[in-house]
Design a protein around this motif. Structure first.
Motif, PDB file in Angstrom:
ATOM      1  N   THR A  62       0.831  -1.235   0.233  1.00 19.13           N
ATOM      2  CA  THR A  62      -0.170   0.022  -0.182  1.00 19.13           C
ATOM      3  C   THR A  62       0.811   1.214  -0.041  1.00 19.13           C
ATOM      4  O   THR A  62       0.496   2.051  -0.766  1.00 19.13           O
ATOM      5  CB  THR A  62      -0.733  -0.031   1.118  1.00 19.13           C
ATOM      6  N   LEU A  65       2.456   1.736  -3.325  1.00 21.56           N
ATOM      7  CA  LEU A  65       1.314   1.921  -4.380  1.00 21.56           C
ATOM      8  C   LEU A  65       1.178   3.665  -4.396  1.00 21.56           C
ATOM      9  O   LEU A  65       0.985   4.091  -5.350  1.00 21.56           O
ATOM     10  CB  LEU A  65       0.210   1.538  -4.086  1.00 21.56           C
ATOM     11  N   GLU A  66       1.429   4.105  -3.262  1.00 19.55           N
ATOM     12  CA  GLU A  66       1.198   5.482  -3.120  1.00 19.55           C
ATOM     13  C   GLU A  66       2.504   6.246  -3.924  1.00 19.55           C
ATOM     14  O   GLU A  66       2.243   7.435  -4.339  1.00 19.55           O
ATOM     15  CB  GLU A  66       1.573   6.225  -1.723  1.00 19.55           C
ATOM     16  N   GLU A  68       2.963   5.442  -7.132  1.00 24.19           N
ATOM     17  CA  GLU A  68       2.490   5.405  -8.420  1.00 24.19           C
ATOM     18  C   GLU A  68       1.691   6.569  -8.946  1.00 24.19           C
ATOM     19  O   GLU A  68       1.034   7.195  -8.258  1.00 24.19           O
ATOM     20  CB  GLU A  68       1.672   3.844  -8.750  1.00 24.19           C
ATOM     21  N   GLU A  70      -1.594   8.774 -10.275  1.00 28.26           N
ATOM     22  CA  GLU A  70      -2.671   8.745  -9.822  1.00 28.26           C
ATOM     23  C   GLU A  70      -3.753   7.720 -10.592  1.00 28.26           C
ATOM     24  O   GLU A  70      -4.367   7.021 -10.136  1.00 28.26           O
ATOM     25  CB  GLU A  70      -3.458  10.196  -9.770  1.00 28.26           C
ATOM     26  N   ARG A  73      -3.282   4.146  -9.456  1.00 27.30           N
ATOM     27  CA  ARG A  73      -3.721   4.059  -8.066  1.00 27.30           C
ATOM     28  C   ARG A  73      -5.462   3.838  -7.993  1.00 27.30           C
ATOM     29  O   ARG A  73      -5.923   3.209  -7.418  1.00 27.30           O
ATOM     30  CB  ARG A  73      -3.389   5.120  -7.132  1.00 27.30           C
TER      31      ARG A  73
END
Length: 250
Positions: A62, A65-66, A68, A70, A73
């Motif tokens: 998680t 993923l931040e 990546e 927008e 996400r």
């Protein structure tokens, strides 16, 4: 690792063959782990859901993923859960593609896990399974000269827990749950440990860093090209340490 790249290429090939070009697919990745395969699909424009039962791994993914963009996400959901939990999370026919990579050898109840994955696949959906190849366990120790381990693997009696780590048994079960086997590949016939030889390593000591990197990349691509051929050819694919099987929901 080259094995991860092989799995990704095999998956992309089956998706391109099975679905119309440009279709945005609904993907479920059971046992998300580091999310490498799932992120590759999300970056390709697909809507991806990942299940991960390990809280630490889920938190790490998680967080990653931040970083990546927008758009990626927005196409990704990461949930706490395992392959046993698909019935609690999803309605029948929710997904076009389900990834079950490195799960069956650790599942407490592989029968219900597979049945649950078949249930959440839509008609015509693709099930991607990566399993250790129990039928070839003697190969690696034998090639390494570990004769004691090779003999032990050769004479060991099959265990019930190995049932779904053998292609024949898994093929039979997939047919019974309505996701018959479409095709299969080996994974890592030669580069089982993820290596691809040391081409360019000695030269890299005398060359520039850029030249050494280029030699390393060339060696990796050469290894991947050979592996791609071997992983779809008999008898090579049958002695690979892992197998990649694809079933299609009838």
């Amino acid at each position: 690792m080259i094995r991860h790249e092989l799995v990704a290429r095999q998956l992309e090939e089956r998706i391109a063959t099975h679905f119309e070009v440009g279709r945005r697919l609904r993907v479920l990745d059971v046992a998300l782990g580091d999310g490498a395969q799932a992120l590759r699909l999300a970056r390709g424009g697909h809507q991806v859901t990942g299940l991960e039962s390990d809280p630490g791994r889920l938190a790490a993914f998680t967080s990653a993923l931040e970083t990546e963009p927008e758009g990626i996400r927005a196409r990704f959901r990461a949930l706490a859960g395992s392959g046993q939990d698909t019935g609690a999370h999803f309605l029948p026919g929710t997904f076009d593609v389900v990834l079950c990579h490195g799960v069956l050898d650790r599942a407490k109840d592989p029968d219900s896990t597979l049945a649950g994955l078949a249930r959440v696949l839509d008609t015509g959906g693709l099930l991607s399974l990566v399993i250790p190849n129990a039928a070839a366990r003697a190969m690696r120790p034998g090639l390494a000269g570990d004769w004691r381990a090779a003999r032990a693997a050769l004479v060991a009696q099959p265990e019930e827990s190995d049932r779904f780590l053998r292609r024949e048994a898994l093929t039979s079960f997939l047919a019974r749950i309505g996701v018959p086997l479409e095709c299969w590949y080996g994974v890592g016939v030669f580069a089982a440990d993820g290596s691809h030889g040391d081409a360019g390593s000695a030269a890299g000591q005398e060359q520039s860093a850029d030249a050494a990197d280029a030699a390393h990349e060339a060696a990796a691509e050469a290894a991947a090209a050979v592996e791609e051929l071997a992983c779809r050819m008999d008898p090579y694919r049958g002695v690979a340490p892992s197998l990649h099987l694809f079933g299609v929901r009838g």
